[in-house]
Design a protein around this motif. Structure first.
Motif, PDB file in Angstrom:
ATOM      1  N   LYS A  24       0.838  -1.194   0.000  1.00 53.18           N
ATOM      2  CA  LYS A  24       0.000   0.000   0.000  1.00 53.18           C
ATOM      3  C   LYS A  24       0.877   1.250   0.000  1.00 53.18           C
ATOM      4  N   GLY A  25       1.888   1.206   0.836  1.00 57.12           N
ATOM      5  CA  GLY A  25       2.821   2.328   0.923  1.00 57.12           C
ATOM      6  C   GLY A  25       3.533   2.570  -0.391  1.00 57.12           C
ATOM      7  N   ARG A  26       3.925   1.494  -1.044  1.00 54.99           N
ATOM      8  CA  ARG A  26       4.619   1.637  -2.323  1.00 54.99           C
ATOM      9  C   ARG A  26       3.706   2.257  -3.375  1.00 54.99           C
ATOM     10  N   PHE A  56       3.287   7.356   5.292  1.00 56.92           N
ATOM     11  CA  PHE A  56       3.786   7.228   6.660  1.00 56.92           C
ATOM     12  C   PHE A  56       2.915   6.295   7.485  1.00 56.92           C
ATOM     13  N   ARG A  57       1.605   6.380   7.224  1.00 62.58           N
ATOM     14  CA  ARG A  57       0.715   5.510   7.969  1.00 62.58           C
ATOM     15  C   ARG A  57       1.019   4.041   7.660  1.00 62.58           C
ATOM     16  N   SER A  58       1.288   3.766   6.365  1.00 65.31           N
ATOM     17  CA  SER A  58       1.588   2.397   5.960  1.00 65.31           C
ATOM     18  C   SER A  58       2.856   1.893   6.627  1.00 65.31           C
ATOM     19  N   GLU A  61       2.253   1.378  10.297  1.00 69.28           N
ATOM     20  CA  GLU A  61       1.485   0.155  10.548  1.00 69.28           C
ATOM     21  C   GLU A  61       2.382  -1.067  10.413  1.00 69.28           C
ATOM     22  N   SER A  62       3.250  -1.039   9.408  1.00 68.53           N
ATOM     23  CA  SER A  62       4.180  -2.157   9.222  1.00 68.53           C
ATOM     24  C   SER A  62       5.087  -2.307  10.426  1.00 68.53           C
ATOM     25  N   LEU A  63       5.568  -1.177  10.890  1.00 67.05           N
ATOM     26  CA  LEU A  63       6.433  -1.206  12.075  1.00 67.05           C
ATOM     27  C   LEU A  63       5.691  -1.748  13.278  1.00 67.05           C
ATOM     28  N   SER A  64       4.443  -1.346  13.393  1.00 69.11           N
ATOM     29  CA  SER A  64       3.644  -1.817  14.513  1.00 69.11           C
ATOM     30  C   SER A  64       3.499  -3.323  14.463  1.00 69.11           C
ATOM     31  N   VAL A  65       3.243  -3.838  13.253  1.00 72.21           N
ATOM     32  CA  VAL A  65       3.113  -5.288  13.083  1.00 72.21           C
ATOM     33  C   VAL A  65       4.419  -5.962  13.442  1.00 72.21           C
ATOM     34  N   LEU A  66       5.516  -5.419  12.919  1.00 72.23           N
ATOM     35  CA  LEU A  66       6.830  -6.002  13.180  1.00 72.23           C
ATOM     36  C   LEU A  66       7.151  -5.967  14.665  1.00 72.23           C
ATOM     37  N   SER A  67       6.863  -4.830  15.291  1.00 73.49           N
ATOM     38  CA  SER A  67       7.129  -4.700  16.729  1.00 73.49           C
ATOM     39  C   SER A  67       6.352  -5.736  17.517  1.00 73.49           C
ATOM     40  N   SER A  68       5.084  -5.888  17.167  1.00 72.83           N
ATOM     41  CA  SER A  68       4.249  -6.852  17.877  1.00 72.83           C
ATOM     42  C   SER A  68       4.817  -8.248  17.729  1.00 72.83           C
TER      43      SER A  68
END
Length: 316
Positions: A24-26, A56-58, A61-68
């Motif tokens: 989505k970000g791409r 930035f939101r994408s 969100e990816s970072l959030s997923v990775l962090s989790s």
DNA sequence: GGAATTTGACCCTA
DNA sequence: TAGGGTCAAATTCC
């Protein structure tokens, strides 16, 4: 952006989520690029600002997923740091006469209370006093220890700064405790607060004057394009201060104009987490010439490679 | 002379 | 017990 429940984030679904968000970000970045290249003929009803916010939101969100996900697998799978090697501080302890007994005078702090940033500068606008420096095993550069200059007024904030082995121009700064002093920044910095509720969400709001703690700040760092011509270089030197000061006034506008001015923005987001997670999830967004590259700290990966994410993140 | 930094010693935790 | 965090005396800087 919702916080993902680490318990329910299944091994496969987190990958899919990440891929979806990054794709989505791409796509959004592609739209933004088209818009920036030819603003007059673009068909997109969405503004450049909206597109960038979406990008930035994408990534957030990816970072959030990775962090989790890192929270889930966390320490169990992280190989222990090699404890081999010789001791740097040898010899038995020779207690000097007259030296105070320091037993029990301090406790080692927990790394889970820390926040990490990676930046090209040690400066963060706060006043720090260096109280120690230490050679660290398997590290080319010493680690420097700083505490808030207002320590004796009760401020417990400390930080550790260390140059990154793989990229010595960058500093990894680890912050411990928050400033409880009323200190004001010594120099203006482009520090943008993220959403206090959603730590990984990047926002364009101005920093809150009453809170200078480094938690969840996002910094924009600048570096020059290597391929600038000499003339451009000269002009660039002259306009460095102007560019930076305009950044301070209008980060958004500057972000949009950075490419033409010879700068590339790198966004560094800070993750509150275990030390390993910090290493994996501290991420930058390189608005690079090959603009389909999502730059993650420590590794650059093509978005097109995300289908092969098992190879990229074999750890999980 | 006071503030900041350096550096060796001490001590805690993993 | 090794490695790393902190202390505090000595030194340097402004």
């Amino acid at each position: 952006m919702g916080c993902l429940d680490t318990e329910t984030l299944h091994a496969e679904s987190w990958k899919r989520l990440m891929v979806v968000e990054l794709l989505k970000g791409r796509d959004t970045a592609t739209r933004l690029r088209a818009l920036l290249q030819d603003p007059r003929s673009h068909q997109d009803p969405v503004s450049a600002e909206q597109l960038a916010v979406e990008i930035f939101r994408s990534f957030s969100e990816s970072l959030s997923v990775l962090s989790s996900r890192v929270d889930v697998v966390g320490s169990a799978q992280i190989p222990a740091v090699d404890s081999g090697g010789s001791s740097s501080c040898s010899g038995e302890s020779k207690k000097k006469p007259g030296v105070k007994d320091r037993r029990g005078c301090y406790k080692r702090r927990r790394t889970s209370d820390s926040r990490v940033t990676v930046s090209s500068t040690m400066e963060d606008g706060c006043a720090w006093r260096k109280y120690g420096q230490k050679v660290i095993l398997n590290s080319e550069y010493p680690r420097c220890y700083y505490r808030c200059t207002h320590k004796y007024e009760g401020c417990k904030a400390t930080k550790q700064v260390q140059r990154i082995k793989e990229d010595p121009v960058m500093y990894q700064t680890t912050y411990f405790s928050n400033h409880t002093c009323k200190e004001t920044p010594r120099a203006p910095h482009l520090i943008i607060d993220s959403d206090p509720v959603e730590p990984n969400l990047i926002s364009f709001q101005a920093p809150k004057a009453q809170d200078h703690t480094p938690t969840n700040l996002v910094k924009q760092e600048l570096y020059k394009e290597d391929n600038l011509s000499e003339d451009q270089d000269q002009d660039q030197d002259l306009s460095d201060d102007q560019a930076k000061s305009s950044l301070l006034q209008d980060p958004w506008q500057e972000f949009m104009g950075l490419e033409s001015s010879g700068y590339k923005p790198v966004w560094t987001t800070m993750i509150t987490s275990s030390s390993y997670q910090e290493e994996v999830a501290s991420a930058g967004f390189h608005h690079s010439s090959d603009d389909q590259t999502a730059g993650l700290y420590g590794l650059d990966l093509e978005v097109d490679q995300l289908g092969d994410i098992d190879n990229i993140f074999p750890l999980f």
